[in-house]
Scaffold this active site. Sequence first.
Site, PDB file in Angstrom:
ATOM      1  N   ASP A 105       0.871  -1.173   0.000  1.00 11.13           N
ATOM      2  CA  ASP A 105       0.000   0.000   0.000  1.00 11.13           C
ATOM      3  C   ASP A 105       0.905   1.218   0.000  1.00 11.13           C
ATOM      4  O   ASP A 105       1.690   1.408   0.938  1.00 11.13           O
ATOM      5  CB  ASP A 105      -0.870  -0.038   1.275  1.00 11.13           C
ATOM      6  CG  ASP A 105      -1.820   1.134   1.369  1.00 11.13           C
ATOM      7  OD1 ASP A 105      -1.435   2.256   0.962  1.00 11.13           O
ATOM      8  OD2 ASP A 105      -2.942   0.945   1.857  1.00 11.13           O
ATOM      9  N   HIS A 163      -4.299  11.935  -9.850  1.00 13.06           N
ATOM     10  CA  HIS A 163      -5.642  12.449 -10.199  1.00 13.06           C
ATOM     11  C   HIS A 163      -6.754  11.731  -9.408  1.00 13.06           C
ATOM     12  O   HIS A 163      -7.883  12.188  -9.400  1.00 13.06           O
ATOM     13  CB  HIS A 163      -5.891  12.405 -11.718  1.00 13.06           C
ATOM     14  CG  HIS A 163      -6.186  11.057 -12.284  1.00 13.06           C
ATOM     15  ND1 HIS A 163      -6.643  10.881 -13.581  1.00 13.06           N
ATOM     16  CD2 HIS A 163      -6.097   9.807 -11.753  1.00 13.06           C
ATOM     17  CE1 HIS A 163      -6.823   9.589 -13.806  1.00 13.06           C
ATOM     18  NE2 HIS A 163      -6.507   8.919 -12.725  1.00 13.06           N
TER      19      HIS A 163
HETATM   20  C1  LIG Z   1      -6.109   4.860 -11.876  1.00 10.94           C
HETATM   21  S1  LIG Z   1      -5.178   3.415 -11.648  1.00 10.94           S
HETATM   22  C2  LIG Z   1      -3.723   3.749 -12.617  1.00 10.94           C
HETATM   23  C3  LIG Z   1      -3.042   2.492 -13.067  1.00 10.94           C
HETATM   24  C4  LIG Z   1      -1.784   2.675 -13.892  1.00 10.94           C
HETATM   25  N1  LIG Z   1      -0.793   3.485 -13.252  1.00 10.94           N
HETATM   26  C5  LIG Z   1      -2.142   3.229 -15.247  1.00 10.94           C
HETATM   27  O1  LIG Z   1      -1.959   4.417 -15.514  1.00 10.94           O
HETATM   28  O2  LIG Z   1      -2.634   2.447 -16.070  1.00 10.94           O
HETATM   29  C6  LIG Z   1      -4.630   3.527  -9.986  1.00 10.94           C
HETATM   30  C7  LIG Z   1      -3.762   2.365  -9.536  1.00 10.94           C
HETATM   31  O3  LIG Z   1      -3.314   2.618  -8.206  1.00 10.94           O
HETATM   32  C8  LIG Z   1      -3.433   1.436  -7.454  1.00 10.94           C
HETATM   33  N2  LIG Z   1      -3.579   1.803  -6.042  1.00 10.94           N
HETATM   34  C9  LIG Z   1      -4.607   2.469  -5.479  1.00 10.94           C
HETATM   35  N3  LIG Z   1      -4.389   2.654  -4.172  1.00 10.94           N
HETATM   36  C10 LIG Z   1      -3.190   2.095  -3.899  1.00 10.94           C
HETATM   37  C11 LIG Z   1      -2.409   1.965  -2.711  1.00 10.94           C
HETATM   38  N4  LIG Z   1      -2.842   2.462  -1.561  1.00 10.94           N
HETATM   39  N5  LIG Z   1      -1.221   1.345  -2.811  1.00 10.94           N
HETATM   40  C12 LIG Z   1      -0.786   0.831  -3.990  1.00 10.94           C
HETATM   41  N6  LIG Z   1      -1.471   0.934  -5.163  1.00 10.94           N
HETATM   42  C13 LIG Z   1      -2.666   1.558  -5.102  1.00 10.94           C
HETATM   43  C14 LIG Z   1      -4.661   0.779  -8.020  1.00 10.94           C
HETATM   44  O4  LIG Z   1      -4.749  -0.598  -7.716  1.00 10.94           O
HETATM   45  C15 LIG Z   1      -4.483   1.038  -9.506  1.00 10.94           C
HETATM   46  O5  LIG Z   1      -3.703   0.056 -10.098  1.00 10.94           O
END
Ligand SMILES: C[S@@+](CC[C@H](N)C(=O)[O-])C[C@H]1O[C@@H](n2cnc3c(N)ncnc32)[C@H](O)[C@@H]1O
Length: 345
Positions: free
Chosen positions: A236, A255
């Site tokens: 996380d 974003h």
């Molecule tokens: C909007 S997506 C963007 C995915 C990727 N970077 C892309 O542009 O295709 C947000 C990503 O952040 C991850 N995410 C959200 N909260 C998170 C956390 N607390 N720790 C790690 N990853 C997290 C989600 O699982 C997801 O894969």
Amino acid sequence: MAGEEPYPRKILQYMEGFLVSKTLFCACELGVFEQLHESQRPLSVSELAGSLGCSEDGTERLLNACVSLELLNADTDTHGTVFYSNTEMSSVFLTKSSPTSLFHSIEYSSRTIYLCWHYLNDAVREGKNQYEKAFGVNSKDLFEALYRSDEEMVKFMHLMNSIWNICGRDVVTAFDLSPFRCICDLGGCSGALAKQCVSAYPESTVTIFDLPKVVRTSQQHFVSPQDERISFCEGDFFKDELPQADLYILARILHDWTDQRSVELLAKIYHSCRPGGGVLLVESLLYEDDSGPLTAQLYSLNMLVQTEGRERKASDYSRLLNAAGFTHVHIHNTGKIYDAILARK
Ligand SMILES: C[S@@+](CC[C@H](N)C(=O)[O-])C[C@H]1O[C@@H](n2cnc3c(N)ncnc32)[C@H](O)[C@@H]1O
């Protein structure tokens, strides 16, 4: 011209915009483009209606609307029967097997985003996302809500995956990233951008850092073990220690979050980063004078309906980066949906 009745062409076009979207969604979801691709020859209304299990009348109306949208070609044979085939654009972007397919993005737009946008008025009034109303789920933890079932998570991952086959090369080559040999893609999801990175920079390796169930799904369905220069780390990014890296990528991450949470995450990256290391932000940038681009403005509304964040201007990202300690900030507008910002420690 003087004396002519005013004709609200634009307003009518905007009013009917959702009819166009739904026509595209429907043709994709019913499998029109897929069927035409698989048949390897043009098909008549009755052939398509039969194979799709649809009414002939409904199918004919749908196909003709797709012809006007330039998604299908229609040719009439000597007996007067019309035969439909995919246009070049549909073959490249709407068939599932195409490497640049947008099929999954369209499916997610239809089944998730479209339902959230039903509550746009409420989102604007309340200033918050609408998961509760749209799907009956609590959105206190944003990604718990987004990943409310394994099926939803995989659909979201497909959505994230598809755009980088179209825009990924532009963002990873917006700056020369070759000096950064060890890259960590925070929230790297399905690994689509990681693949673009290792392809553009043969000397680099990328670690995808994401929530445990996303990492496992990515390993199972998206990244092959043969992609030897891509590895994974479960965690996380708000709570756990970040892996050591020369460059951290945050693509479409900030974003999702408020300014406060964004600075929290950037400050964590700053502390993990060695001097000379950096962070690459990949986002859809708003113009400094708020006049556009329309796509980024609409995405910002989408962030309101779906997340805790917003789309921002380059100056907003510079401010967040500065607040976290980064001083050298460079902006690159790609001219496509997503832009790149590189900041060094
Ligand atoms: C909007 S997506 C963007 C995915 C990727 N970077 C892309 O542009 O295709 C947000 C990503 O952040 C991850 N995410 C959200 N909260 C998170 C956390 N607390 N720790 C790690 N990853 C997290 C989600 O699982 C997801 O894969």
